[in-house]
Design a protein around this motif. Structure first.
Motif, PDB file in Angstrom:
ATOM      1  N   PRO A  70       0.828  -1.208   0.000  1.00  0.00           N
ATOM      2  CA  PRO A  70       0.000   0.000   0.000  1.00  0.00           C
ATOM      3  C   PRO A  70       0.857   1.251   0.000  1.00  0.00           C
ATOM      4  O   PRO A  70       1.977   1.264   0.513  1.00  0.00           O
ATOM      5  CB  PRO A  70      -0.805  -0.121   1.306  1.00  0.00           C
ATOM      6  N   ALA A  71       0.352   2.308  -0.596  1.00  0.00           N
ATOM      7  CA  ALA A  71       1.089   3.566  -0.636  1.00  0.00           C
ATOM      8  C   ALA A  71       1.270   4.097   0.776  1.00  0.00           C
ATOM      9  O   ALA A  71       0.384   3.961   1.620  1.00  0.00           O
ATOM     10  CB  ALA A  71       0.333   4.589  -1.485  1.00  0.00           C
ATOM     11  N   PRO A  72       2.445   4.674   1.089  1.00  0.00           N
ATOM     12  CA  PRO A  72       2.645   5.223   2.431  1.00  0.00           C
ATOM     13  C   PRO A  72       1.703   6.387   2.682  1.00  0.00           C
ATOM     14  O   PRO A  72       1.233   7.049   1.753  1.00  0.00           O
ATOM     15  CB  PRO A  72       4.109   5.687   2.401  1.00  0.00           C
ATOM     16  N   ALA A  73       1.424   6.628   3.963  1.00  0.00           N
ATOM     17  CA  ALA A  73       0.522   7.725   4.308  1.00  0.00           C
ATOM     18  C   ALA A  73       1.100   9.071   3.880  1.00  0.00           C
ATOM     19  O   ALA A  73       0.369   9.984   3.522  1.00  0.00           O
ATOM     20  CB  ALA A  73       0.259   7.712   5.815  1.00  0.00           C
ATOM     21  N   PHE A  74       2.434   9.197   3.916  1.00  0.00           N
ATOM     22  CA  PHE A  74       3.084  10.436   3.512  1.00  0.00           C
ATOM     23  C   PHE A  74       4.329  10.080   2.715  1.00  0.00           C
ATOM     24  O   PHE A  74       4.931   9.041   2.915  1.00  0.00           O
ATOM     25  CB  PHE A  74       3.470  11.273   4.739  1.00  0.00           C
ATOM     26  N   GLU A  75       4.705  10.974   1.806  1.00  0.00           N
ATOM     27  CA  GLU A  75       5.871  10.696   0.996  1.00  0.00           C
ATOM     28  C   GLU A  75       7.131  10.708   1.857  1.00  0.00           C
ATOM     29  O   GLU A  75       7.177  11.343   2.899  1.00  0.00           O
ATOM     30  CB  GLU A  75       5.996  11.723  -0.138  1.00  0.00           C
ATOM     31  N   PRO A  76       8.183   9.977   1.448  1.00  0.00           N
ATOM     32  CA  PRO A  76       9.426   9.983   2.221  1.00  0.00           C
ATOM     33  C   PRO A  76       9.949  11.398   2.394  1.00  0.00           C
ATOM     34  O   PRO A  76       9.848  12.232   1.497  1.00  0.00           O
ATOM     35  CB  PRO A  76      10.372   9.147   1.353  1.00  0.00           C
ATOM     36  N   GLY A  77      10.509  11.676   3.556  1.00  0.00           N
ATOM     37  CA  GLY A  77      11.074  12.989   3.823  1.00  0.00           C
ATOM     38  C   GLY A  77      10.179  13.898   4.627  1.00  0.00           C
ATOM     39  O   GLY A  77      10.639  14.923   5.129  1.00  0.00           O
ATOM     40  N   VAL A  78       8.881  13.572   4.760  1.00  0.00           N
ATOM     41  CA  VAL A  78       7.991  14.407   5.571  1.00  0.00           C
ATOM     42  C   VAL A  78       8.328  14.205   7.043  1.00  0.00           C
ATOM     43  O   VAL A  78       8.333  13.086   7.541  1.00  0.00           O
ATOM     44  CB  VAL A  78       6.513  14.074   5.303  1.00  0.00           C
ATOM     45  N   VAL A  79       8.649  15.291   7.736  1.00  0.00           N
ATOM     46  CA  VAL A  79       9.066  15.201   9.133  1.00  0.00           C
ATOM     47  C   VAL A  79       8.070  15.838  10.087  1.00  0.00           C
ATOM     48  O   VAL A  79       8.186  15.666  11.304  1.00  0.00           O
ATOM     49  CB  VAL A  79      10.459  15.844   9.333  1.00  0.00           C
ATOM     50  N   ALA A  80       7.087  16.580   9.568  1.00  0.00           N
ATOM     51  CA  ALA A  80       6.104  17.212  10.447  1.00  0.00           C
ATOM     52  C   ALA A  80       4.854  17.548   9.652  1.00  0.00           C
ATOM     53  O   ALA A  80       4.937  17.952   8.489  1.00  0.00           O
ATOM     54  CB  ALA A  80       6.680  18.477  11.082  1.00  0.00           C
ATOM     55  N   GLN A  81       3.700  17.383  10.297  1.00  0.00           N
ATOM     56  CA  GLN A  81       2.430  17.800   9.693  1.00  0.00           C
ATOM     57  C   GLN A  81       1.403  18.000  10.792  1.00  0.00           C
ATOM     58  O   GLN A  81       1.280  17.178  11.701  1.00  0.00           O
ATOM     59  CB  GLN A  81       1.915  16.766   8.695  1.00  0.00           C
ATOM     60  N   ALA A  82       0.669  19.104  10.706  1.00  0.00           N
ATOM     61  CA  ALA A  82      -0.370  19.391  11.697  1.00  0.00           C
ATOM     62  C   ALA A  82      -1.300  20.459  11.148  1.00  0.00           C
ATOM     63  O   ALA A  82      -0.984  21.158  10.172  1.00  0.00           O
ATOM     64  CB  ALA A  82       0.244  19.856  13.019  1.00  0.00           C
ATOM     65  N   ALA A  83      -2.458  20.584  11.798  1.00  0.00           N
ATOM     66  CA  ALA A  83      -3.391  21.654  11.459  1.00  0.00           C
ATOM     67  C   ALA A  83      -2.864  22.984  11.983  1.00  0.00           C
ATOM     68  O   ALA A  83      -2.186  23.047  13.015  1.00  0.00           O
ATOM     69  CB  ALA A  83      -4.760  21.357  12.058  1.00  0.00           C
ATOM     70  N   LEU A  84      -3.174  24.048  11.259  1.00  0.00           N
ATOM     71  CA  LEU A  84      -2.877  25.406  11.700  1.00  0.00           C
ATOM     72  C   LEU A  84      -4.117  25.957  12.397  1.00  0.00           C
ATOM     73  O   LEU A  84      -5.220  25.933  11.834  1.00  0.00           O
ATOM     74  CB  LEU A  84      -2.505  26.282  10.504  1.00  0.00           C
ATOM     75  N   ILE A  85      -3.945  26.459  13.619  1.00  0.00           N
ATOM     76  CA  ILE A  85      -5.062  26.891  14.452  1.00  0.00           C
ATOM     77  C   ILE A  85      -4.976  28.397  14.682  1.00  0.00           C
ATOM     78  O   ILE A  85      -3.929  28.916  15.095  1.00  0.00           O
ATOM     79  CB  ILE A  85      -5.057  26.168  15.816  1.00  0.00           C
ATOM     80  N   ALA A  86      -6.079  29.096  14.403  1.00  0.00           N
ATOM     81  CA  ALA A  86      -6.179  30.533  14.671  1.00  0.00           C
ATOM     82  C   ALA A  86      -7.447  30.787  15.470  1.00  0.00           C
ATOM     83  O   ALA A  86      -8.537  30.377  15.053  1.00  0.00           O
ATOM     84  CB  ALA A  86      -6.205  31.331  13.370  1.00  0.00           C
ATOM     85  N   ASP A  87      -7.305  31.429  16.611  1.00  0.00           N
ATOM     86  CA  ASP A  87      -8.458  31.752  17.464  1.00  0.00           C
ATOM     87  C   ASP A  87      -9.300  30.514  17.769  1.00  0.00           C
ATOM     88  O   ASP A  87     -10.533  30.552  17.766  1.00  0.00           O
ATOM     89  CB  ASP A  87      -9.327  32.828  16.798  1.00  0.00           C
ATOM     90  N   GLY A  88      -8.627  29.392  17.984  1.00  0.00           N
ATOM     91  CA  GLY A  88      -9.315  28.180  18.399  1.00  0.00           C
ATOM     92  C   GLY A  88      -9.923  27.346  17.297  1.00  0.00           C
ATOM     93  O   GLY A  88     -10.551  26.321  17.575  1.00  0.00           O
ATOM     94  N   ARG A  89      -9.748  27.729  16.036  1.00  0.00           N
ATOM     95  CA  ARG A  89     -10.316  26.933  14.943  1.00  0.00           C
ATOM     96  C   ARG A  89      -9.250  26.653  13.892  1.00  0.00           C
ATOM     97  O   ARG A  89      -8.307  27.433  13.700  1.00  0.00           O
ATOM     98  CB  ARG A  89     -11.505  27.653  14.299  1.00  0.00           C
ATOM     99  N   SER A  90      -9.419  25.522  13.206  1.00  0.00           N
ATOM    100  CA  SER A  90      -8.472  25.128  12.170  1.00  0.00           C
ATOM    101  C   SER A  90      -8.697  25.963  10.914  1.00  0.00           C
ATOM    102  O   SER A  90      -9.831  26.085  10.435  1.00  0.00           O
ATOM    103  CB  SER A  90      -8.641  23.642  11.846  1.00  0.00           C
TER     104      SER A  90
END
Length: 238
Positions: free
Chosen positions: A48-68
């Motif tokens: 199966p394809a990996p969840a993220f391509e090789p080399g990805v070291v960080a991923q997260a939602a950006l939150i402003a004033d409590g919302r994504s």
């Protein structure tokens, strides 16, 4: 009838075939007048394809004033040896020479559901296991409009640089070892990058009027948030 056993796709016209596999002694093999050739096994299925391509070291939602309001992904490239950075302003402004350098590209890609562009800092410092003789470490982002100036604070390379990505969803920074290649280390010092401490911080949404909204990070799906700053990624470089 179709079934999957032991990772091999099996096809039969009746259930007795699968019963035989479950209990090999349940039936006597049918007599044949001549030996038969077993069909060749099907080729293995692709993983199966990996969840993220090789080399990805960080991923997260950006939150402003409590919302994504979007997501941020950070990826690192392979170490490059004996080359200057791929934009002429760096070579023209900074006291460096390509043959002695090594660098790692740090790519930022993001989505935003808000007006403005993403701004932030990339800072790199020696870690506890970084050798004392590595020389200078510098951080640089690609020019935004082709007229940025570099190394304006003197001969030392900056250990922090700032980006403001407008009209784009990606930007690239570079972490540089100035004196990596020399007589004692002709292949460079690739192992040093893994010992450096890199931090992506001061993330904010910035509009064309200079108005800024501070951003924090949601729970990361890749990587870790810095323990002393919920709005910063601590990322590996090797």
């Amino acid at each position: 009838m179709v079934a999957v056993l032991g990772g091999v796709l099996l096809t039969s016209s009746g259930c007795g075939f699968l019963d035989d596999l479950a209990d090999p002694e349940a039936r006597e093999p049918a007599a044949t007048s001549a030996p038969t050739t077993s069909p060749s096994s099907p080729p293995p299925l692709a993983p199966p394809a990996p969840a993220f391509e090789p080399g990805v070291v960080a991923q997260a939602a950006l939150i402003a004033d409590g919302r994504s309001i979007g997501t941020l992904r950070v990826a690192t490239g392979a170490v490059q040896t004996g080359l200057v950075l791929p934009f002429p302003e760096f070579d023209e402004d900074c006291p460096v020479e390509g043959p002695s350098m090594q660098y790692v590209a740090v790519g930022f890609s993001f989505t935003l559901q808000a007006e403005g562009g993403l701004a932030g800092h990339l800072t790199v410092a020696p870690g506890p296991s970084t050798p004392a003789d590595i020389g200078e470490v510098g951080v640089f982002f690609e020019p935004s409009y082709g007229n940025d100036e570099y190394c304006t604070d003197g001969p030392r390379l900056p250990d922090t640089d700032t980006f403001w990505a407008r009209g784009t969803t990606s930007v690239t920074g570079y972490v540089v070892l100035d004196d990596a290649v020399g007589p004692a280390t002709p292949q460079g010092r690739t192992e040093v990058f893994a010992t450096l401490q890199a931090q992506v911080s001061d993330l904010r949404l910035r509009d064309d009027d200079g108005e800024e909204t501070p951003l924090t990070l949601g729970p990361p799906s890749v990587g870790v948030v810095c323990p002393d700053d919920e709005g910063a990624f601590c990322v590996p470089l090797g």
